[in-house]
Design a protein around this motif. Structure first.
Motif, PDB file in Angstrom:
ATOM      1  N   ALA A 278      55.643 -17.250  26.556  1.00 18.52           N
ATOM      2  CA  ALA A 278      57.021 -17.381  27.008  1.00 18.52           C
ATOM      3  C   ALA A 278      57.236 -16.553  28.264  1.00 18.52           C
ATOM      4  O   ALA A 278      57.856 -17.000  29.234  1.00 18.52           O
TER       5      ALA A 278
ATOM      6  N   ALA B  22      58.315 -17.768  32.004  1.00 14.70           N
ATOM      7  CA  ALA B  22      59.584 -17.325  32.568  1.00 14.70           C
ATOM      8  C   ALA B  22      59.398 -16.732  33.958  1.00 14.70           C
ATOM      9  O   ALA B  22      60.141 -17.064  34.883  1.00 14.70           O
TER      10      ALA B  22
ATOM     11  N   ILE C 118      67.190 -21.845  31.937  1.00 16.53           N
ATOM     12  CA  ILE C 118      66.794 -21.487  30.584  1.00 16.53           C
ATOM     13  C   ILE C 118      66.565 -22.692  29.665  1.00 16.53           C
ATOM     14  O   ILE C 118      65.526 -22.759  28.993  1.00 16.53           O
TER      15      ILE C 118
ATOM     16  N   PHE D 201      63.285 -24.241  30.248  1.00 17.84           N
ATOM     17  CA  PHE D 201      62.249 -23.272  29.902  1.00 17.84           C
ATOM     18  C   PHE D 201      62.026 -23.215  28.393  1.00 17.84           C
ATOM     19  O   PHE D 201      60.894 -23.259  27.901  1.00 17.84           O
ATOM     20  N   LEU D 202      63.133 -23.153  27.640  1.00 15.53           N
ATOM     21  CA  LEU D 202      63.037 -23.101  26.183  1.00 15.53           C
ATOM     22  C   LEU D 202      62.443 -24.394  25.635  1.00 15.53           C
ATOM     23  O   LEU D 202      61.586 -24.374  24.737  1.00 15.53           O
TER      24      LEU D 202
ATOM     25  N   THR E  55      58.729 -24.245  26.242  1.00 12.70           N
ATOM     26  CA  THR E  55      57.993 -23.228  25.501  1.00 12.70           C
ATOM     27  C   THR E  55      57.984 -23.501  24.003  1.00 12.70           C
ATOM     28  O   THR E  55      56.981 -23.271  23.327  1.00 12.70           O
ATOM     29  N   PHE E  56      59.106 -23.990  23.487  1.00 13.60           N
ATOM     30  CA  PHE E  56      59.241 -24.165  22.048  1.00 13.60           C
ATOM     31  C   PHE E  56      59.328 -25.637  21.659  1.00 13.60           C
ATOM     32  O   PHE E  56      59.950 -25.989  20.660  1.00 13.60           O
TER      33      PHE E  56
ATOM     34  N   LEU F  51      68.479 -19.720  19.968  1.00 13.88           N
ATOM     35  CA  LEU F  51      67.206 -19.477  20.624  1.00 13.88           C
ATOM     36  C   LEU F  51      67.473 -19.075  22.067  1.00 13.88           C
ATOM     37  O   LEU F  51      68.285 -19.669  22.754  1.00 13.88           O
TER      38      LEU F  51
ATOM     39  N   ILE G   6      66.040 -16.539  25.687  1.00 18.72           N
ATOM     40  CA  ILE G   6      64.949 -15.888  26.383  1.00 18.72           C
ATOM     41  C   ILE G   6      64.660 -14.529  25.762  1.00 18.72           C
ATOM     42  O   ILE G   6      63.552 -14.005  25.851  1.00 18.72           O
TER      43      ILE G   6
ATOM     44  N   CYS H 226      61.476 -13.655  23.661  1.00 16.34           N
ATOM     45  CA  CYS H 226      60.234 -13.111  24.203  1.00 16.34           C
ATOM     46  C   CYS H 226      60.104 -11.656  23.795  1.00 16.34           C
ATOM     47  O   CYS H 226      59.080 -11.218  23.262  1.00 16.34           O
TER      48      CYS H 226
ATOM     49  N   LEU I 249      53.621 -22.847  16.502  1.00 16.18           N
ATOM     50  CA  LEU I 249      53.637 -22.622  17.942  1.00 16.18           C
ATOM     51  C   LEU I 249      52.228 -22.409  18.477  1.00 16.18           C
ATOM     52  O   LEU I 249      51.862 -22.925  19.526  1.00 16.18           O
TER      53      LEU I 249
END
Lengths: 159, 159
Positions: A38, A42, A124, A127-128, A131-132, B23, B25, B28, B150
């Motif tokens: 993550a 970022a 964001i 990005f989330l 990542t997820f 959820l 940032i 992280c 994940l």
DNA sequence: AACAGACTGTTTGACAGCAGATGATTTTCG
DNA sequence: CGAAAATCATCTGCTGTCAAACAGTCTGTT
């Protein structure tokens, strides 16, 4: 399975087998890896996670000391020095000595910082999602709640 | 709240308020913190997390290469060198060139390593209880499953 | 007032992770 | 077969984090 028929016995997939459904020491590795992934993703967006969180917090609760920032955000004091240095250099925050306690700074977000923050916030969601993406929305909520619960316990436990 | 009436306005508890149920940032940081707490507690027991995981994996699946170890355990190759050095020095593993492929080692756990592993394993329950006491058994399983999911996605995504 | 102790920000040293290069070995392919 | 590419373990340089030591400041006690 057997998606990759490589050389020898790759695809042992040991780790998942080890950790799944059973809390284990391997979780250290798991959370570290997740955090790092993550984090890398970022910083790729231009603003590091640390800087982002600091701006976010300053915007939310107003000026405060580096000490408070590093405690709440779980970022080491010595690391916070560098983060504030960078933010100050970019004119996103001001550092003024607190007149009531000249040991500490009153770190304040600037207008430039606020603009930078809203830029970063806009990135964001994507990005989330990236990542997820392996987790459903419900699972993301679960993960968030679980980690939050751990953090809260940690904070009250080691006061 | 207000369990600690310290100096100024400590106990803002900003982080939990930010992250809970949503959820973000900040996750992280959250996973990094969890990893660090577990990590510190583990090394405190004498055997580092890295060494522990290597012994655990060798015991579970038999001899394998450093390459496989570092991939499955998400430990960098260059770090794995040092971990195996230390384990070999302590006589917990043997490193023999794989006769079928003399580029790689066949890292094998020794009887001494197995004994050391069971010593370390015995400490795990107390360690987990201490680190994750804020979570119920069901929640621990959830956390484990989510992080595993994940990891699995990460592994297949960046092959 | 004076001293001991605690707190804040900073610097320093040790270590993990990552990227890239190297040497030895294996595999692939012309 | 023999050259080119790939792989394994290792080393080096770089970055970022953590832990411990440090100087300056504040607080509390005598």
């Amino acid at each position: 399975m057997a998606t990759t028929t490589r050389t020898t016995d790759r695809g042992t997939a040991y780790f998942p087998r080890l950790a799944a459904e059973r809390l284990d020491i391997a979780l250290c590795r798991a959370s570290a890896t997740v955090a790092r992934a993550a984090d890398a993703h970022a910083t790729e967006e231009g603003l590091g996670v640390g800087q982002h969180l600091v701006l976010q917090m300053l915007d939310a609760i107003g000026p405060c000391s580096q000490q408070t920032l590093s405690e709440e955000l779980r970022i080491d004091r010595s690391v916070m020095v560098g983060i504030c240095d960078d933010l100050e250099k970019a004119d996103h925050v001001r550092r003024e000595r607190n007149p009531r306690d000249r040991r500490s700074y009153a770190v304040t977000i600037t207008d430039s910082g606020r603009r930078r923050l809203s830029q970063a916030q806009a990135l964001i969601p994507a990005f989330l999602e990236d990542t997820f993406q392996a987790l459903t929305p419900a699972e993301r909520g679960q993960l968030s709640a679980l980690l939050t619960k751990l953090l809260r316990a940690d904070a009250s436990g080691s006061h």
